[in-house]
Design a protein around this motif. Structure first.
Motif, PDB file in Angstrom:
ATOM      1  N   THR A 222       0.862  -1.181   0.000  1.00 46.02           N
ATOM      2  CA  THR A 222       0.000   0.000   0.000  1.00 46.02           C
ATOM      3  C   THR A 222       0.897   1.229   0.000  1.00 46.02           C
ATOM      4  O   THR A 222       1.994   1.200   0.583  1.00 46.02           O
ATOM      5  N   VAL A 223       0.439   2.287  -0.630  1.00 46.99           N
ATOM      6  CA  VAL A 223       1.244   3.507  -0.695  1.00 46.99           C
ATOM      7  C   VAL A 223       1.481   4.064   0.708  1.00 46.99           C
ATOM      8  O   VAL A 223       2.601   4.457   1.057  1.00 46.99           O
ATOM      9  N   GLU A 224       0.424   4.100   1.529  1.00 46.43           N
ATOM     10  CA  GLU A 224       0.564   4.649   2.883  1.00 46.43           C
ATOM     11  C   GLU A 224       1.521   3.811   3.724  1.00 46.43           C
ATOM     12  O   GLU A 224       2.398   4.338   4.417  1.00 46.43           O
ATOM     13  N   GLY A 225       1.341   2.491   3.688  1.00 45.55           N
ATOM     14  CA  GLY A 225       2.209   1.618   4.457  1.00 45.55           C
ATOM     15  C   GLY A 225       3.648   1.667   4.000  1.00 45.55           C
ATOM     16  O   GLY A 225       4.588   1.614   4.806  1.00 45.55           O
ATOM     17  N   PHE A 226       3.846   1.778   2.689  1.00 45.01           N
ATOM     18  CA  PHE A 226       5.182   1.877   2.104  1.00 45.01           C
ATOM     19  C   PHE A 226       5.921   3.093   2.677  1.00 45.01           C
ATOM     20  O   PHE A 226       7.053   2.990   3.166  1.00 45.01           O
ATOM     21  N   ILE A 227       5.270   4.251   2.614  1.00 45.53           N
ATOM     22  CA  ILE A 227       5.921   5.474   3.095  1.00 45.53           C
ATOM     23  C   ILE A 227       6.082   5.450   4.610  1.00 45.53           C
ATOM     24  O   ILE A 227       7.099   5.910   5.147  1.00 45.53           O
ATOM     25  N   ASP A 228       5.107   4.873   5.319  1.00 48.14           N
ATOM     26  CA  ASP A 228       5.227   4.789   6.773  1.00 48.14           C
ATOM     27  C   ASP A 228       6.419   3.928   7.182  1.00 48.14           C
ATOM     28  O   ASP A 228       7.077   4.213   8.193  1.00 48.14           O
ATOM     29  N   ALA A 229       6.710   2.871   6.432  1.00 43.97           N
ATOM     30  CA  ALA A 229       7.860   2.030   6.751  1.00 43.97           C
ATOM     31  C   ALA A 229       9.148   2.852   6.701  1.00 43.97           C
ATOM     32  O   ALA A 229      10.071   2.638   7.498  1.00 43.97           O
ATOM     33  N   ILE A 230       9.190   3.810   5.777  1.00 44.19           N
ATOM     34  CA  ILE A 230      10.359   4.700   5.691  1.00 44.19           C
ATOM     35  C   ILE A 230      10.328   5.708   6.836  1.00 44.19           C
ATOM     36  O   ILE A 230      11.348   5.927   7.502  1.00 44.19           O
ATOM     37  N   ARG A 231       9.177   6.300   7.091  1.00 41.58           N
ATOM     38  CA  ARG A 231       9.050   7.306   8.158  1.00 41.58           C
ATOM     39  C   ARG A 231       9.412   6.739   9.529  1.00 41.58           C
ATOM     40  O   ARG A 231       9.981   7.426  10.366  1.00 41.58           O
ATOM     41  N   TYR A 232       9.085   5.459   9.750  1.00 43.90           N
ATOM     42  CA  TYR A 232       9.356   4.839  11.047  1.00 43.90           C
ATOM     43  C   TYR A 232      10.741   4.212  11.131  1.00 43.90           C
ATOM     44  O   TYR A 232      11.058   3.513  12.090  1.00 43.90           O
ATOM     45  N   GLY A 233      11.559   4.481  10.131  1.00 49.56           N
ATOM     46  CA  GLY A 233      12.945   4.027  10.200  1.00 49.56           C
ATOM     47  C   GLY A 233      13.145   2.547   9.961  1.00 49.56           C
ATOM     48  O   GLY A 233      14.163   1.980  10.364  1.00 49.56           O
ATOM     49  N   MET A 234      12.192   1.910   9.290  1.00 49.70           N
ATOM     50  CA  MET A 234      12.310   0.477   9.015  1.00 49.70           C
ATOM     51  C   MET A 234      13.120   0.187   7.760  1.00 49.70           C
ATOM     52  O   MET A 234      13.611  -0.928   7.582  1.00 49.70           O
ATOM     53  N   ALA A 235      13.227   1.181   6.873  1.00 52.03           N
ATOM     54  CA  ALA A 235      13.810   0.908   5.563  1.00 52.03           C
ATOM     55  C   ALA A 235      14.131   2.206   4.844  1.00 52.03           C
ATOM     56  O   ALA A 235      13.696   3.287   5.246  1.00 52.03           O
ATOM     57  N   TYR A 236      14.884   2.079   3.755  1.00 52.24           N
ATOM     58  CA  TYR A 236      14.966   3.152   2.777  1.00 52.24           C
ATOM     59  C   TYR A 236      14.069   2.753   1.615  1.00 52.24           C
ATOM     60  O   TYR A 236      13.734   1.573   1.436  1.00 52.24           O
ATOM     61  N   GLY A 237      13.639   3.711   0.825  1.00 56.51           N
ATOM     62  CA  GLY A 237      12.777   3.386  -0.298  1.00 56.51           C
ATOM     63  C   GLY A 237      12.716   4.517  -1.300  1.00 56.51           C
ATOM     64  O   GLY A 237      13.174   5.632  -1.031  1.00 56.51           O
ATOM     65  N   PHE A 238      12.146   4.209  -2.452  1.00 55.26           N
ATOM     66  CA  PHE A 238      12.042   5.177  -3.541  1.00 55.26           C
ATOM     67  C   PHE A 238      10.620   5.716  -3.614  1.00 55.26           C
ATOM     68  O   PHE A 238       9.663   4.964  -3.777  1.00 55.26           O
ATOM     69  N   VAL A 239      10.503   7.028  -3.489  1.00 57.75           N
ATOM     70  CA  VAL A 239       9.214   7.696  -3.384  1.00 57.75           C
ATOM     71  C   VAL A 239       9.190   8.887  -4.349  1.00 57.75           C
ATOM     72  O   VAL A 239      10.204   9.582  -4.489  1.00 57.75           O
ATOM     73  N   PRO A 240       8.061   9.146  -5.006  1.00 54.16           N
ATOM     74  CA  PRO A 240       7.976  10.360  -5.815  1.00 54.16           C
ATOM     75  C   PRO A 240       8.218  11.592  -4.944  1.00 54.16           C
ATOM     76  O   PRO A 240       7.663  11.710  -3.853  1.00 54.16           O
ATOM     77  N   ARG A 241       9.032  12.497  -5.425  1.00 53.11           N
ATOM     78  CA  ARG A 241       9.401  13.674  -4.639  1.00 53.11           C
ATOM     79  C   ARG A 241       8.172  14.454  -4.177  1.00 53.11           C
ATOM     80  O   ARG A 241       8.129  14.958  -3.053  1.00 53.11           O
ATOM     81  N   SER A 242       7.148  14.526  -5.033  1.00 48.54           N
ATOM     82  CA  SER A 242       5.972  15.324  -4.695  1.00 48.54           C
ATOM     83  C   SER A 242       5.210  14.770  -3.499  1.00 48.54           C
ATOM     84  O   SER A 242       4.450  15.505  -2.860  1.00 48.54           O
ATOM     85  N   GLN A 243       5.383  13.488  -3.179  1.00 47.68           N
ATOM     86  CA  GLN A 243       4.682  12.892  -2.049  1.00 47.68           C
ATOM     87  C   GLN A 243       5.314  13.240  -0.699  1.00 47.68           C
ATOM     88  O   GLN A 243       4.651  13.102   0.334  1.00 47.68           O
ATOM     89  N   ILE A 244       6.566  13.669  -0.708  1.00 51.49           N
ATOM     90  CA  ILE A 244       7.271  13.838   0.572  1.00 51.49           C
ATOM     91  C   ILE A 244       7.965  15.196   0.663  1.00 51.49           C
ATOM     92  O   ILE A 244       8.962  15.338   1.365  1.00 51.49           O
ATOM     93  N   ARG A 245       7.409  16.190   0.005  1.00 57.00           N
ATOM     94  CA  ARG A 245       8.045  17.507   0.027  1.00 57.00           C
ATOM     95  C   ARG A 245       8.157  18.054   1.450  1.00 57.00           C
ATOM     96  O   ARG A 245       9.185  18.636   1.826  1.00 57.00           O
TER      97      ARG A 245
END
Length: 294
Positions: A222-245
């Protein structure tokens, strides 16, 4: 001549992946649907379905499915021309990537719904895989990272989605304190949307000569879960820049190697068959892409 009642039964079975569900959709008994499929196969002299789990069409069955979808689109367009005030809906099957759906596609589909009474049926795949759905005839169009021109279809370059690889500062300190290199990337877990998501694999292969087997990764579809995994320090990942400005601006997420880019071109592929609704969809996609893609 083809019997379209039989083709309608075939399309329903393929779409529903079940004789029972197809019967419900067609308001028939399961036995009646089975009889229509058998009659179609008898008339054609060859099978149209492989009775496996899941059910799948044969090569001929797939061609017939593609044909009946085209006929349905033309019939829906003609019905709208004949009765422009009708309350009936048009169903549209597309294959799209999850990031585009999360960032910029929904307003397009909303406009299409209000203007043409279109019900969306979306197959969400990695941008490298959506084109296969169009080639197989499962969808009428797709947003894809592949530029291969499909016979009988048109292609439009929409733009480039700017992906960057990010992680939290704490994650970078833990795994990349000595720099981003092949050794540190072997230790740092990535996050992927699913097994078809190959951005992280291409990145480490292109820049660090690593293979897919060298990387550990979470798989979060899921898009939300994917980004949350990065936000919570579980992983690095590739995200569109516009989603995390905002996260980039605040420093909550960082790009450890801003000089290394991962641009992903996106294309709109669609059947060459055109109706006012499909033409409008193309123009809406092109307009939205100019606003959100590079």
């Amino acid at each position: 001549m083809l019997d379209y009642k039989l083709l309608e039964a075939l399309a329903a079975v393929i779409q529903q992946q079940s004789f029972e569900r197809a019967a419900d959709v067609l308001c028939l008994t399961q036995s009646a649907v089975s009889q229509r499929i058998r009659l179609l196969e008898e008339r054609l002299g060859q099978p149209v379905l492989v009775r496996s789990t899941p059910i799948r069409p044969t090569e001929l069955g797939q061609k017939l499915f593609h044909h009946v979808q085209q006929v349905q689109v033309l019939e829906q367009s003609l019905s709208t021309d004949i009765r422009p005030t009708t309350d009936s809906y048009t169903r549209l099957r597309l294959a799209v990537n999850a990031d585009s759906l999360a960032i910029w596609l929904m307003p397009v589909f909303a406009d299409l719904f209000h203007e043409h009474k279109v019900l969306m049926e979306l197959m969400v795949e990695d941008q490298d895989c959506t084109l296969a759905r169009l080639k197989s005839g499962e969808v009428i169009g797709c947003v894809s990272a592949q530029d291969t021109l499909v016979p009988g279809c048109n292609r439009l370059h929409l733009g480039v989605m700017d992906y960057i690889w990010v992680c939290t500062p704490a994650f970078a300190q833990r795994f990349f304190s000595s720099g981003v290199n092949a050794d540190s990337l072997r230790q740092a877990p990535a996050v992927a949307f699913d097994r078809d998501d190959q951005l992280h694999v291409r990145f480490v292969r292109q820049h660090f000569n690593l293979t897919a087997g060298d990387i550990d990764f979470h798989m979060i579809p899921t898009v939300e879960g994917f980004i949350d995994a990065i936000r919570y320090g579980m992983a690095y990942g590739f995200v569109p820049r516009s989603q995390i400005r905002q996260e980039l601006a605040s420093g909550k997420l960082i790009n450890p190697t801003p000089e290394l880019k991962m641009p992903v071109p996106l294309y709109w592929h669609h059947w060459r068959l055109q109706t006012p609704m499909l033409a409008r969809l193309g123009s809406l996609l092109e307009k939205a892409a100019r606003q959100h893609l590079q």
